[in-house]
Scaffold this active site. Structure first.
Site, PDB file in Angstrom:
ATOM      1  N   GLN A  24      -9.295  -6.948 -10.376  1.00 44.63           N
ATOM      2  CA  GLN A  24      -9.935  -5.731  -9.861  1.00 44.63           C
ATOM      3  C   GLN A  24      -9.483  -4.520 -10.689  1.00 44.63           C
ATOM      4  O   GLN A  24     -10.289  -3.680 -11.078  1.00 44.63           O
ATOM      5  CB  GLN A  24      -9.546  -5.557  -8.392  1.00 44.63           C
ATOM      6  CG  GLN A  24      -9.846  -4.191  -7.808  1.00 44.63           C
ATOM      7  CD  GLN A  24      -9.572  -4.150  -6.325  1.00 44.63           C
ATOM      8  OE1 GLN A  24     -10.301  -4.747  -5.558  1.00 44.63           O
ATOM      9  NE2 GLN A  24      -8.563  -3.439  -5.885  1.00 44.63           N
ATOM     10  N   HIS A  57       0.842  -1.215   0.000  1.00 42.52           N
ATOM     11  CA  HIS A  57       0.000   0.000   0.000  1.00 42.52           C
ATOM     12  C   HIS A  57       0.869   1.253   0.000  1.00 42.52           C
ATOM     13  O   HIS A  57       0.575   2.231  -0.690  1.00 42.52           O
ATOM     14  CB  HIS A  57      -0.885   0.044   1.253  1.00 42.52           C
ATOM     15  CG  HIS A  57      -1.883  -1.061   1.356  1.00 42.52           C
ATOM     16  ND1 HIS A  57      -1.803  -2.041   2.317  1.00 42.52           N
ATOM     17  CD2 HIS A  57      -2.993  -1.330   0.633  1.00 42.52           C
ATOM     18  CE1 HIS A  57      -2.833  -2.869   2.181  1.00 42.52           C
ATOM     19  NE2 HIS A  57      -3.563  -2.457   1.173  1.00 42.52           N
TER      20      HIS A  57
END
Ligand code: PAF
Length: 297
Positions: free
Chosen positions: A167, A46
């Site tokens: 995704q 992240h």
């Protein structure tokens, strides 16, 4: 970066934070905002998306929201790791978020004030295969929250990790098909030194299971090594190297944009496997040679 980002928990706080930081043009260039959407339990993967966002925009909004819509009733929504204090500490690390930036951490009631939305985005054919086939409705839930967060944060650019390749493809397709005015950028998949792709779900693994989970990246390497021999050789080599996992979900070779079966040329090799109770995914890009063999398994 200096200073601490604004923490917004409600829609009004977010709108106020974005308006307050509706910055003047930077040296004559229009102000640019990037968004990085997360479900928290942040790790180096992240943080690398946030670093990438920093290079693309002068204001970064990070959203932290565990989206119930993308979990099936049997999945790990309740036990999904949550640690907001740690996440905020990580986000304010060197070179990451500063005073012009925003962290949006809405509750479920803030995101879905009238309860579960009646109207949702559907991922269509991309949502029916692989992750979509194993987790029915998952990608519809993802796209629905992504579209809402894009509306709420109004970014110029949105960064999504390549680890969740399906995704990313579905988000790109939604943006194209529904005329959403945002640039979508893929963020490089980050691995630990031993090859395991970083994932918030790695936190569930015992030391023994973690060693078992190394089969996923080893299987991708085996698949890439067979890529000149064509599709069936890649699928066979990948499956064989997955022997240590408890269950194989899928092994697939697809066109990176449509997620239909790839035959030759640029392709994505994707896999899902269960280690103990933890479901893990991984993928890599490769170039497929011509195939003249038959699948042996
Ligand atoms: O990739 C994730 O963490 C989630 O699917 C996302 C994009 C934040 C939507 O909930």
């Amino acid at each position: 970066m200096t200073g601490t980002p604004t923490l917004a928990r409600t829609r009004d706080e977010l709108a106020a934070a974005l308006a307050a930081q509706d910055l003047a043009p930077v040296r004559g260039n229009p102000h640019r905002r990037a968004v990085v959407m997360t479900m928290g339990a942040l790790h180096a993967g992240h943080l690398s998306l946030v670093e990438q966002a920093r290079t693309l925009a002068d204001q970064v909004v990070v959203t932290i929201f565990v989206n119930p819509l993308q979990f099936a009733p049997t999945e790990d929504l309740a036990r999904y790791p949550r640690d907001l204090d740690r996440d905020l500490e990580l986000l304010t690390g060197p070179g990451l978020l500063g005073a012009d930036d925003v962290v949006f951490t809405p509750d479920v009631d803030v995101m879905y004030p009238g309860g579960d939305p009646i109207v949702r985005v559907t991922a269509g054919a991309i949502g029916d295969v692989l992750e979509g086939a194993e987790r029915p409705g998952h990608l519809d839930g993802v796209l629905t929250v992504v579209l809402k967060l894009l509306h709420l944060t109004q970014p110029d650019v949105a960064i999504f990790g390549e680890k969740d390749a399906q995704q990313l493809a579905a988000v790109r397709r939604m943006v194209r098909d529904l005329e959403v005015g945002v640039q979508v950028v893929g963020g490089t998949l980050v691995r630990d030194d031993d090859g395991l792709a970083l994932s918030s779900r790695n936190a569930y693994l015992s030391a023994e299971q973690r060693a078992q989970a190394l089969a996923l990246s080893a299987a991708l390497r085996a698949g890439v090594a067979a890529s000149d021999e064509g599709r069936h050789a890649v699928l066979n080599a990948t499956r064989a190297a997955l022997a240590p996992v408890d269950e194989i979900g899928y092994v697939a070779l697809v066109d990176p944009d449509t997620f239909t079966d790839a035959t030759t040329g640029p392709a994505l090799l994707l896999l899902a496997a269960r280690v103990g109770a933890t479901r893990l995914i991984d993928n890599t890009a490769l170039v497929l040679g011509a195939d003249d063999g038959e699948a042996r398994s």
